[in-house]
Write a protein that holds these residues in place. Sequence first.
Motif, mmCIF file in Angstrom:
data_model
loop_
_atom_site.group_PDB
_atom_site.id
_atom_site.type_symbol
_atom_site.label_atom_id
_atom_site.label_comp_id
_atom_site.label_asym_id
_atom_site.label_seq_id
_atom_site.Cartn_x
_atom_site.Cartn_y
_atom_site.Cartn_z
ATOM 1 N N VAL A 585 -3.445 -2.581 -0.005
ATOM 2 C CA VAL A 585 -3.658 -3.727 -0.888
ATOM 3 C C VAL A 585 -3.589 -5.003 -0.070
ATOM 4 C CG1 VAL A 585 -2.825 -4.941 -2.924
ATOM 5 C CG2 VAL A 585 -2.662 -2.457 -2.802
ATOM 6 N N PRO A 586 -4.540 -5.951 -0.269
ATOM 7 C CA PRO A 586 -4.571 -7.169 0.523
ATOM 8 C C PRO A 586 -3.302 -8.002 0.405
ATOM 9 C CG PRO A 586 -6.630 -6.879 -0.662
ATOM 10 C CD PRO A 586 -5.679 -5.846 -1.178
ATOM 11 N N SER A 587 -2.919 -8.641 1.511
ATOM 12 C CA SER A 587 -1.851 -9.633 1.630
ATOM 13 C C SER A 587 -0.568 -9.153 0.954
ATOM 14 C CB SER A 587 -2.318 -10.981 1.073
ATOM 15 O OG SER A 587 -2.563 -10.892 -0.305
ATOM 16 N N ASP A 588 0.166 -10.088 0.317
ATOM 17 C CA ASP A 588 1.454 -9.753 -0.295
ATOM 18 C C ASP A 588 1.317 -9.307 -1.742
ATOM 19 O OD1 ASP A 588 3.296 -10.287 1.831
ATOM 20 O OD2 ASP A 588 2.841 -12.414 1.590
ATOM 21 N N ALA A 589 0.087 -9.168 -2.251
ATOM 22 C CA ALA A 589 -0.099 -8.823 -3.666
ATOM 23 C C ALA A 589 0.499 -7.462 -4.000
ATOM 24 C CB ALA A 589 -1.595 -8.839 -4.007
ATOM 25 N N GLY A 590 0.259 -6.475 -3.139
ATOM 26 C CA GLY A 590 0.785 -5.141 -3.399
ATOM 27 C C GLY A 590 2.298 -5.112 -3.397
ATOM 28 N N ARG A 591 2.919 -5.812 -2.445
ATOM 29 C CA ARG A 591 4.375 -5.846 -2.355
ATOM 30 C C ARG A 591 4.974 -6.457 -3.626
ATOM 31 N NH1 ARG A 591 8.487 -6.019 1.361
ATOM 32 N NH2 ARG A 591 7.046 -5.506 3.034
ATOM 33 N N ILE A 592 4.389 -7.544 -4.099
ATOM 34 C CA ILE A 592 4.921 -8.220 -5.286
ATOM 35 C C ILE A 592 4.842 -7.295 -6.500
ATOM 36 C CG2 ILE A 592 4.503 -10.110 -6.904
ATOM 37 C CD1 ILE A 592 3.614 -11.804 -4.509
ATOM 38 N N ALA A 593 3.678 -6.687 -6.729
ATOM 39 C CA ALA A 593 3.510 -5.811 -7.891
ATOM 40 C C ALA A 593 4.445 -4.607 -7.812
ATOM 41 C CB ALA A 593 2.056 -5.344 -7.989
ATOM 42 N N MET A 594 4.586 -4.051 -6.620
ATOM 43 C CA MET A 594 5.441 -2.876 -6.438
ATOM 44 C C MET A 594 6.903 -3.239 -6.671
ATOM 45 S SD MET A 594 4.596 0.256 -4.952
ATOM 46 C CE MET A 594 5.422 1.580 -4.075
ATOM 47 N N THR A 595 7.328 -4.389 -6.194
ATOM 48 C CA THR A 595 8.714 -4.821 -6.374
ATOM 49 C C THR A 595 9.036 -5.002 -7.850
ATOM 50 O OG1 THR A 595 8.683 -5.930 -4.220
ATOM 51 C CG2 THR A 595 10.408 -6.582 -5.761
ATOM 52 N N ILE A 596 8.109 -5.602 -8.584
ATOM 53 C CA ILE A 596 8.316 -5.793 -10.029
ATOM 54 C C ILE A 596 8.515 -4.444 -10.713
ATOM 55 C CG2 ILE A 596 7.180 -6.527 -12.157
ATOM 56 C CD1 ILE A 596 5.809 -8.723 -10.514
ATOM 57 N N ARG A 597 7.677 -3.487 -10.395
ATOM 58 C CA ARG A 597 7.763 -2.179 -11.039
ATOM 59 C C ARG A 597 9.085 -1.494 -10.707
ATOM 60 N NH1 ARG A 597 6.572 0.457 -15.489
ATOM 61 N NH2 ARG A 597 6.135 2.657 -15.169
ATOM 62 N N TYR A 598 9.490 -1.550 -9.441
ATOM 63 C CA TYR A 598 10.723 -0.885 -9.031
ATOM 64 C C TYR A 598 11.934 -1.503 -9.728
ATOM 65 C CZ TYR A 598 14.558 0.765 -6.132
ATOM 66 O OH TYR A 598 15.735 1.326 -5.694
ATOM 67 N N LEU A 599 11.981 -2.819 -9.793
ATOM 68 C CA LEU A 599 13.104 -3.486 -10.434
ATOM 69 C C LEU A 599 13.171 -3.161 -11.923
ATOM 70 C CD1 LEU A 599 12.988 -6.987 -8.689
ATOM 71 C CD2 LEU A 599 14.620 -5.148 -8.293
ATOM 72 N N GLN A 600 12.007 -3.114 -12.568
ATOM 73 C CA GLN A 600 11.982 -2.753 -13.985
ATOM 74 C C GLN A 600 12.546 -1.352 -14.200
ATOM 75 O OE1 GLN A 600 7.785 -3.378 -14.713
ATOM 76 N NE2 GLN A 600 8.192 -5.137 -16.003
ATOM 77 N N LYS A 601 12.101 -0.402 -13.374
ATOM 78 C CA LYS A 601 12.561 0.967 -13.513
ATOM 79 C C LYS A 601 14.037 1.104 -13.163
ATOM 80 C CE LYS A 601 9.109 3.628 -14.805
ATOM 81 N NZ LYS A 601 9.211 4.583 -15.942
#
Length: 806
Positions: A585-601
């Motif tokens: 995933v380009p740039s920091d977009a993937g990291r941000i989305a993944m972090t949100i999901r992990y924190l929610q779970k």
Amino acid sequence: MNTTAEPADLGPGGIAASFDRRPIAVSRIFASARHETRVRRPADVAVFVISVLVVLLAGWAFDTGSEFDTWVGDIFDDAPGWMRTIASAAFSLSGVAVFAVVALVVSRSRWALVRDVLTACLITLAAAVALAWWVSSAWPDVVPEIWADDVPPFPIVRVALVVAIAGTVRLSLTTPVRRLERWVIGGAVLSALVLGYATFSTVVGGYAVGVAAAAVVRIAFGTSMGLPTLERLEAALADLNLRVADLAYDDEQPNGWLEASAVDAEGPVAVRVYGRDAADSVLANRVWRAMWYRDAAWSIGVSRQQLAEHEALLLLLGHRAGLRVPDVVAVGETSSGDVVLVTRDRGRRPVSRLDAEAIDDDLLDRMWAELTRLHAADLGHGHLDPQRVTVDADGAVGFRDLARGEMSPSSFERNVDVVEMLVTTALLVGPDRAVASAVRAAPRDDLVAAVPTVQSAALSRDLSAAVRDSDLDVDALRKGLIETLDVDVPELAKLRRVRLVDVLMTALLLVAANALISWITSIDLDQFLEELKTASVGWLIVAFLISQSTNIAETISMQGVVSHPLPFGPTMQFQYAVSYIGLAVPSDAGRIAMTIRYLQKSGVPTRVAVGQGPFTTVFGWIIDLLLLLVSAKVIGADLELPEDADFTAFITIVVILAIAAVVAVITVLAVPKFRNRIVPPIMETVRELKGALAEPDRAVKLLGGLLAKKLLFAMTLASILYAYGEPLPFATVVFVNTAVSWFAGVFPVPGGIGVAEASFVVGLTAFGVPETAALAVALTHRLFTTYLPPFAGFFTMKNLEKNGYL
């Protein structure tokens, strides 16, 4: 459905007079009424996007001189004369068909369709002209029978127009006309190839242009629901010797059939029509479920008549068992080709229409008792929700809509009924009362057996939508049931044959593999291997170990960013999973989305989790800036950049990102809908971060972890420089590593591939490292920090998803 209407008048002007009227004329061309109901379907957006991609690929194939085009052309070059004659007639007739459709909709005064058809034609012609000039630098051949070029331009307009018009009007046409339409499209495609008016790529491009144009029209003006006219429906009921009044379609229509209400001599009736000419989403739904879910609830090969007869049989069996289900009034196939099922519900109301005060514990217990009776009769419902559980005037519970029911249901189908009843009651009275009622009124063995099936994948489409709208947590409902039953936590049932996450992960794996292959093939491996032979193995091992320790620092930082405790082991695995996503995933977009999901779970509130990903990344940028300033001050020397170093692209991207950020902020603040959804999470996140910075322990973890991560990456680079015999002062290494990290993070390139390597070479050579050694250092550093971790990340991501962390 209207269940309160009074029986219609049986006098001369009422129901009894319906058979005295002249036969109703049913259109043989148009399936629906002139002023038909229209809806906008999200699928049309997907169709448009896919069609545009196909157009681009076909245009690229044409422009590069596809060998497949040549091979297909060679096949038809020696076509016999009789075949070319037939092809010529077919191609010309396809053009005539275009004008015939336009004339037909005009003659029938279907002005909405006239608008749709003309719009589709204009879009198609405009797209064809633009594409022809872009790809072929020529005008498209609208009439190739007269002005055919030696090399057909891209795309072929005739096919595009036929497909665009057919896609625009097809849902308003009867099935026989649709079949004719498919023959016209097929004839246009094949005859264009036979006559040499098009190549394979121009045909594919023209077809995709037509599909895209029709999708644009459907998105703009809506899609026909394919509702047969009420006159046609009335004629169908007359075929079944059923006289009705007040016939009207229901406001909400399900997928797969049509529903209407009417009144006969005894009172209100429900009419279900498996229309011959309605959009056949039944088959699509069953194929879709068979692909994604293991249960494969319906047989794909069932006909419309079998579906109606199946439900009628289940209703009759329910009556015989003493269940409160609708009466069967009539069922059968009519002269128009429609299959109709008419039922009477005798004034029963869905529980969804009851007031909250009316849904007491006694009613909940009776709902469970009736489900137990249904299963005792060896029947399964298959589609329970608040709309399909009914209550009589005397309070007796019943069921309606057994279309997805089963005779002799399997244990899995029984479990699904139990799960859907549990979720239905939870939607009505909340999870606590729902669980209490289930434990009180349902057989314990049935509940224990259904526990592994209590998950969103087991729910019907309608019930899943209701769950999403109410924010009901099905996983929490399952945990509450397990605690109340006091049973061990079971392994969840494998309901899905293929999961979206599996498709996504496979796609990401292909992207990541493609990125790695592209990177490997673009470098001089011989030169790199020669430099690698001279490197110190000991220092390389040290560098590799340091590079992996950065994940520990990142884990500590995440533990400090939120007040909710995060487990160390899974969070450590999460860092490897992020490296895998970062490669695709380009740039920091993937990291941000993944972090949100992990924190929610992990139990972090959604609003806080949504803000943590972006804010953590912003904190990382701030630390990068501070490290750049401090290290630059320590270096105290001007950089000697190569003369051909070009930062125009980087500056352009930074400016675009800055403008986009400003526009986004203004939009959010100006539009109340966005402001109310986005500002509260940001404010809550700001409060959370204030708490983190106010607590010394959390502040040290947050800021110290981020700083340690940056410095450990710099130490990795310093160790690699020592390995190649080109050491630099640590401040210089920090400056180069931080600058490259920030530069590659802003660039919208997956994993910073190519950008980071080139930046490292530029930075290191600016401080005196020979170019060949700088390339070897850059490749080794990227290998340790970017290209090897994703291999572990793929497996850790699967493990995290398996254990419910993603």
